[in-house]
Design a protein around this motif. Sequence first.
Motif, PDB file in Angstrom:
ATOM      1  N   ASP A  11       9.638  -5.463  -9.775  1.00 40.16           N
ATOM      2  CA  ASP A  11       8.465  -4.448 -10.309  1.00 40.16           C
ATOM      3  C   ASP A  11       7.804  -3.602  -9.390  1.00 40.16           C
ATOM      4  O   ASP A  11       7.421  -4.110  -8.918  1.00 40.16           O
ATOM      5  CB  ASP A  11       6.620  -5.350 -11.217  1.00 40.16           C
ATOM      6  N   THR A  12       7.979  -2.220  -9.564  1.00 39.84           N
ATOM      7  CA  THR A  12       7.799  -1.147  -9.357  1.00 39.84           C
ATOM      8  C   THR A  12       6.284  -1.298  -9.599  1.00 39.84           C
ATOM      9  O   THR A  12       5.817  -0.501  -7.988  1.00 39.84           O
ATOM     10  CB  THR A  12       8.730  -0.514  -8.662  1.00 39.84           C
ATOM     11  N   GLY A  13       5.423  -1.462 -10.164  1.00 37.22           N
ATOM     12  CA  GLY A  13       4.494  -1.363 -10.404  1.00 37.22           C
ATOM     13  C   GLY A  13       4.202   1.036 -10.969  1.00 37.22           C
ATOM     14  O   GLY A  13       3.316   0.636 -10.722  1.00 37.22           O
ATOM     15  N   THR A  14       5.255   0.679 -10.993  1.00 36.15           N
ATOM     16  CA  THR A  14       5.138   2.012 -11.536  1.00 36.15           C
ATOM     17  C   THR A  14       5.889   2.395 -12.952  1.00 36.15           C
ATOM     18  O   THR A  14       6.622   1.181 -13.247  1.00 36.15           O
ATOM     19  CB  THR A  14       5.770   3.283 -10.962  1.00 36.15           C
ATOM     20  N   SER A  15       5.695   3.307 -13.857  1.00 39.22           N
ATOM     21  CA  SER A  15       5.875   3.222 -15.785  1.00 39.22           C
ATOM     22  C   SER A  15       5.974   5.225 -15.919  1.00 39.22           C
ATOM     23  O   SER A  15       5.925   5.711 -14.812  1.00 39.22           O
ATOM     24  CB  SER A  15       4.444   3.551 -16.590  1.00 39.22           C
ATOM     25  N   ASP A  16       7.864   4.772 -16.389  1.00 40.56           N
ATOM     26  CA  ASP A  16       7.728   6.076 -16.798  1.00 40.56           C
ATOM     27  C   ASP A  16       7.682   6.938 -17.749  1.00 40.56           C
ATOM     28  O   ASP A  16       6.390   6.310 -18.087  1.00 40.56           O
ATOM     29  CB  ASP A  16       9.630   5.475 -17.528  1.00 40.56           C
ATOM     30  N   LYS A  20       6.455   2.561 -19.780  1.00 46.48           N
ATOM     31  CA  LYS A  20       7.031   1.211 -19.751  1.00 46.48           C
ATOM     32  C   LYS A  20       7.824   1.399 -18.617  1.00 46.48           C
ATOM     33  O   LYS A  20       7.924   2.320 -17.304  1.00 46.48           O
ATOM     34  CB  LYS A  20       8.612   1.570 -20.358  1.00 46.48           C
ATOM     35  N   LYS A  21       7.229  -0.034 -17.969  1.00 48.43           N
ATOM     36  CA  LYS A  21       7.400  -1.179 -17.142  1.00 48.43           C
ATOM     37  C   LYS A  21       8.820   0.187 -15.823  1.00 48.43           C
ATOM     38  O   LYS A  21       9.343  -0.397 -16.911  1.00 48.43           O
ATOM     39  CB  LYS A  21       6.551  -1.544 -16.450  1.00 48.43           C
ATOM     40  N   ILE A  22       8.759   0.534 -14.843  1.00 41.51           N
ATOM     41  CA  ILE A  22      10.116   0.699 -13.938  1.00 41.51           C
ATOM     42  C   ILE A  22      10.151  -0.735 -13.620  1.00 41.51           C
ATOM     43  O   ILE A  22       9.749  -1.206 -12.287  1.00 41.51           O
ATOM     44  CB  ILE A  22      10.287   1.334 -13.592  1.00 41.51           C
ATOM     45  N   PHE A  23      11.582  -1.456 -12.766  1.00 43.22           N
ATOM     46  CA  PHE A  23      11.525  -2.457 -12.250  1.00 43.22           C
ATOM     47  C   PHE A  23      12.778  -1.970 -11.861  1.00 43.22           C
ATOM     48  O   PHE A  23      14.116  -1.039 -12.194  1.00 43.22           O
ATOM     49  CB  PHE A  23      12.377  -3.712 -13.365  1.00 43.22           C
ATOM     50  N   ARG A  46       5.804  -0.348  -2.856  1.00 43.28           N
ATOM     51  CA  ARG A  46       4.135  -0.360  -3.981  1.00 43.28           C
ATOM     52  C   ARG A  46       2.704  -0.761  -3.687  1.00 43.28           C
ATOM     53  O   ARG A  46       2.329  -0.407  -3.989  1.00 43.28           O
ATOM     54  CB  ARG A  46       4.686  -1.688  -4.643  1.00 43.28           C
ATOM     55  N   THR A 141      -4.165   6.115 -13.341  1.00 40.18           N
ATOM     56  CA  THR A 141      -3.873   5.393 -14.912  1.00 40.18           C
ATOM     57  C   THR A 141      -4.627   5.713 -15.764  1.00 40.18           C
ATOM     58  O   THR A 141      -5.013   5.333 -16.854  1.00 40.18           O
ATOM     59  CB  THR A 141      -3.483   3.918 -14.995  1.00 40.18           C
TER      60      THR A 141
END
Length: 326
Positions: A11-16, A20-23, A46, A141
Motif C-alpha cells: 500500500d503506497t499510501g497514495t491514490s489515483d 482509488k488506492k495505489i498498490f 511512503r 487530502t
Amino acid sequence: MSKGHRYWYFDTGTSDERGKKIFTRLPDISDKTAFGAAYSAMMGHRTRRANAAAQMTVTAMIGLYRLSQKYTKLAAGSKRIYDIYLGELETMLGMAPADEVTRADIVLLVDKRAKHPAAANMILKISRALFKWARSRGHITADPCSDIELNELGEHQPWPDELLTEALASDDDRIRLAVHLLYYTAQRIGDVVRMKFADIKDGTLFVRQQKTGKELDIPVHALLAAEIGKAGRQIGPIIITARGSAITVSTLRHYVQAWAKERGHDVVPHGLRKNAVNALLEAGCTVAQTAAISGQTLQVVEHYAKLRDQRKLAIRAMSKWEANER
C-alpha cells in the motif's frame, strides 16, 4: 490469490485521480532477501511522503500553487484578485500544516468578513480553488471548504434614468466623459480606465477585457465619439486625473460615487453596464448582438433581459396593443 498463486502488494499510501488506492507489486515472499529489500525501500518512500505532507504548510502550498498552470493561466486582473486573498489566507494560516486546516478555520475567515459579503465570498472561492488543486496533485487530502455556503449578494442595479441623463450632461468634464465611456461601451470600470486614444481606429474601439482576456472591437457610439472629441488630446489614456496622469480604478470609482451621492443616489459604476445592456435590448438588439458589445456570455445577457424595467416594457406593450386596435 490468482490461479493458485499468492501475490503480495504494498500500500503506497497514495491514490489515483479517482480516489482509488495505489498498490505496488512485491517480490514473492519466498525470496526473503528480495522481498525484505523491496518492502523496506517502499516503506521508506511512503514514510518520506508522509513526513513531507506533514510539513507542507499553507505558505508552501500557496507557493506551489503560484507555479501551477491553474494560476499562471489566469488573466492579469484575476491574478491580482487571487494575490490579495491568497495573501490574506497566508497571513492568517500560513504556518499551519496544510493538511490540518479545518472547516472551522475557513468558516472563521469567511465570518470575519461578514460586513463585506463579496470579499467573504472571494476568499472562500479562492480557498476552494487552492485546496482543490492541492488535493488533485496529492499534496494534501484535506477538504476544509466543503459545505460552506456563499453569501447571497444583491445584484448591481442600473442607474435611475434621471441620474444617467444628468451625468451624461454634467458640467463636470471627468464625470461626463467617464459615464459616456462606461455607458456607451458597456465595459467594466477596470477596462474603461485602461482605454487609450490609440485604441480607437476607423471608428472602432479595441478592448481586451482585463478579467476575461476577451478581445472586442466596439463601434464607437456617435455621442461617445463627440464626447471623446471634447478631450482635446490624441495620445495617452482617455480619462486622466486633474494633474494629467492616468487615473486608477479606485480613484475614478470614488469620484463617480461621490458625485452620485451628492445627488442622493447610492450607485456603483458597474450599474451603468446594466443600463447599457438594457438600452441595447430595448433598442431591439438580439441577445447575441448585445453580448458582442458587452463581452458578456449569452447567459448573462439573457439574465439581464429578464430583469428589464417591467413598467417601461408594459407601457410600450400597451401602446402597441392600443395602436393595433385603432
